[in-house]
Design an enzyme around this catalytic site. Structure first.
Site, short mmCIF file in Angstrom:
data_model
loop_
_atom_site.label_atom_id
_atom_site.label_comp_id
_atom_site.label_asym_id
_atom_site.label_seq_id
_atom_site.Cartn_x
_atom_site.Cartn_y
_atom_site.Cartn_z
N GLN A 158 -8.30 9.93 8.71
CA GLN A 158 -7.07 10.79 8.77
C GLN A 158 -6.94 11.52 7.54
O GLN A 158 -6.54 12.72 7.69
CB GLN A 158 -5.76 9.81 8.73
CG GLN A 158 -4.39 10.49 8.59
CD GLN A 158 -3.39 9.32 8.90
OE1 GLN A 158 -3.03 9.40 9.98
NE2 GLN A 158 -2.76 8.89 7.84
N LYS A 170 -7.30 4.21 3.18
CA LYS A 170 -7.56 3.38 4.20
C LYS A 170 -7.73 4.03 5.46
O LYS A 170 -8.75 3.66 6.40
CB LYS A 170 -6.49 2.23 4.44
CG LYS A 170 -6.83 0.92 4.91
CD LYS A 170 -6.48 0.89 6.27
CE LYS A 170 -5.19 0.94 6.75
NZ LYS A 170 -5.03 0.95 8.50
N ASP A 171 -7.01 5.12 5.68
CA ASP A 171 -7.19 5.70 6.74
C ASP A 171 -8.04 7.05 6.53
O ASP A 171 -7.50 8.13 6.45
CB ASP A 171 -5.72 6.46 7.47
CG ASP A 171 -4.91 5.16 7.85
OD1 ASP A 171 -5.32 4.29 8.83
OD2 ASP A 171 -4.09 4.71 7.33
N SER A 203 -2.17 -3.11 5.85
CA SER A 203 -1.63 -2.32 7.15
C SER A 203 -0.60 -2.97 7.67
O SER A 203 -0.34 -4.13 7.50
CB SER A 203 -3.07 -2.43 7.98
OG SER A 203 -2.65 -2.14 9.14
N SER A 204 0.06 -2.00 8.24
CA SER A 204 1.40 -2.43 9.01
C SER A 204 0.98 -3.30 10.17
O SER A 204 1.79 -4.22 10.55
CB SER A 204 2.11 -1.37 9.34
OG SER A 204 2.42 -0.35 8.45
N ARG A 205 -0.33 -3.24 10.40
CA ARG A 205 -0.70 -3.95 11.69
C ARG A 205 -1.04 -5.24 11.38
O ARG A 205 -0.99 -6.50 12.33
CB ARG A 205 -2.01 -3.38 12.18
CG ARG A 205 -1.77 -2.22 13.18
CD ARG A 205 -2.96 -1.54 13.35
NE ARG A 205 -2.87 -0.19 14.09
CZ ARG A 205 -2.73 0.04 15.30
NH1 ARG A 205 -3.18 -1.02 16.26
NH2 ARG A 205 -2.51 1.24 15.56
N GLY A 224 0.88 -1.09 -0.06
CA GLY A 224 0.03 0.00 -0.04
C GLY A 224 0.75 1.06 -0.03
O GLY A 224 0.48 2.11 -0.64
N HIS A 225 1.79 1.19 0.77
CA HIS A 225 2.97 2.20 0.75
C HIS A 225 3.45 2.39 -0.47
O HIS A 225 3.63 3.60 -0.91
CB HIS A 225 3.93 2.27 1.96
CG HIS A 225 3.38 2.14 3.46
ND1 HIS A 225 3.41 1.15 4.15
CD2 HIS A 225 2.99 3.32 4.14
CE1 HIS A 225 2.94 1.50 5.18
NE2 HIS A 225 2.59 2.86 5.40
O1 PAF Z 1 -0.71 7.04 8.22
C1 PAF Z 1 0.53 7.05 8.99
O2 PAF Z 1 1.24 6.36 8.61
C2 PAF Z 1 0.88 8.22 10.02
O3 PAF Z 1 -0.53 8.50 10.63
C3 PAF Z 1 1.36 9.58 9.33
C4 PAF Z 1 0.36 10.28 8.53
C5 PAF Z 1 2.68 9.46 8.89
C6 PAF Z 1 1.49 10.48 10.63
O4 PAF Z 1 2.46 10.07 11.61
#
Ligand code: PAF
Length: 306
Positions: free
Chosen positions: A169, A165-166, A201-203, A52-53
């Site tokens: 945020q 996904k977030d 997700s990293s989780r 995803g990243h």
């Molecule tokens: O989504 C994330 O990985 C974090 O919340 C972020 C945006 C890098 C802020 O620490």
């Protein structure tokens, strides 16, 4: 969470090329790139990079001339020391992965560089931060808003890429950019999923095999919600009840919320909304997972649905 500098867990003896850890070095570098006419793309992360990243970084690469990826496990957005300590860290691997995906520079500031002693400023958007994730993780989005504001100030004018996904945020970041007139164009990118439908997700790497098998129930609940809404169901209580039923039928899922919200205010949509967001959060063996989807109300046209 209070910031304990003495317990930083990142290794500082990094031997990967393209890493910058000083705030002023990154700012100076980017001033130079912009002066040379480069469009700067920025992908903020907390590391433990997954596909995803990498998709965000590739997208940044395709739409910018110079790509910055930050890897910073931000202590102020964690609700407990234990969660912060347990957050997966793989800095050298992340730096290499980011570079292969298209990063020109990877910013890995130590905590002391991002939070020098004596900092007093807070950034808070209570109306957006107190709901959904914010109800279960008090203060989390204040930490996110603060660190993102700091990162945007350091990076300067850029296009910043965030995963949908977030979703909460993403809306908070969009709003703070608009409220504070920050010179940042925010791009939301579609969630990348495993074949099972589970949002990356990293989780996920902390889930047991059983919980990993159970977790796609979240996506199934979201798909059903979308189907109902797009099929004309306008009673959102009923949609939420259906999602709750689906998730609760999975014994390993401990549901926190299943909600239908307005995409901008994150509150119950009014009758004029032509698009909404459905969001879920549940714990699987103590690991909190979240996910969401967009839906057209009654099948109305919705561009950029994901
Ligand atoms: O989504 C994330 O990985 C974090 O919340 C972020 C945006 C890098 C802020 O620490």
């Amino acid at each position: 969470m209070t910031i304990a500098l003495e317990r930083e867990v990142l290794p500082r003896n990094l031997s990967v090329p393209g890493l910058v850890d000083a705030v002023s070095s990154l700012s100076d570098l980017l001033v130079g790139r912009r002066a040379a006419g480069d469009r700067v793309g920025f992908v903020p992360t907390m590391g433990a990079l997954h596909d995803g990243h990498l998709a965000l970084i590739s997208r940044a690469k395709s739409e910018s001339d110079f790509v910055v990826v930050s890897v910073f496990v931000n202590p102020t957005q964690f609700n407990s020391r234990e969660d912060f300590d347990k957050y997966p860290r793989s800095i050298e691997q992340d730096a290499q992965g980011a570079t292969v995906a298209g990063a020109d520079v990877v910013f890995v500031p130590p905590i002391a560089n991002m939070y020098p002693p004596g900092g007093l400023t807070q950034v808070s958007l209570p109306d957006l931060s107190g709901v959904l994730e914010g109800s279960s993780r008090p203060g989390h989005f204040d930490g996110v808003a603060l660190v993102v504001t700091k990162l945007f100030s350091i990076v300067g004018p850029c296009t910043a890429f965030f995963g949908e996904k977030d979703f909460q945020q993403l809306q908070i970041v969009r709003r703070l950019v608009s409220d504070l007139f920050l010179p940042v164009h925010v791009v939301g990118c579609e969630t990348v999923r495993e074949e099972s439908g589970l949002a990356m997700s990293s989780r996920n790497q902390r889930l047991s095999r059983e919980h990993l098998r159970a977790a796609p129930v979240l996506y199934r609940a979201l798909l059903r919600a979308r189907e109902l809404i797009e099929g004309g169901e306008s009673n959102f209580d009923r949609v939420e009840a259906e999602m709750t039923l689906i998730i609760s039928s999975e014994p390993l899922a401990d549901l926190d919320y299943a909600r239908v919200v307005d995409c901008e205010t994150l509150t119950r949509p009014d009758h004029l909304a032509d698009q909404v967001r459905v969001l879920v959060a549940a714990n699987f063996g103590g690991i909190r997972l979240i996910d969401n989807l967009g839906a057209r109300v009654g099948g109305s046209d919705m561009k950029g649905r994901s």
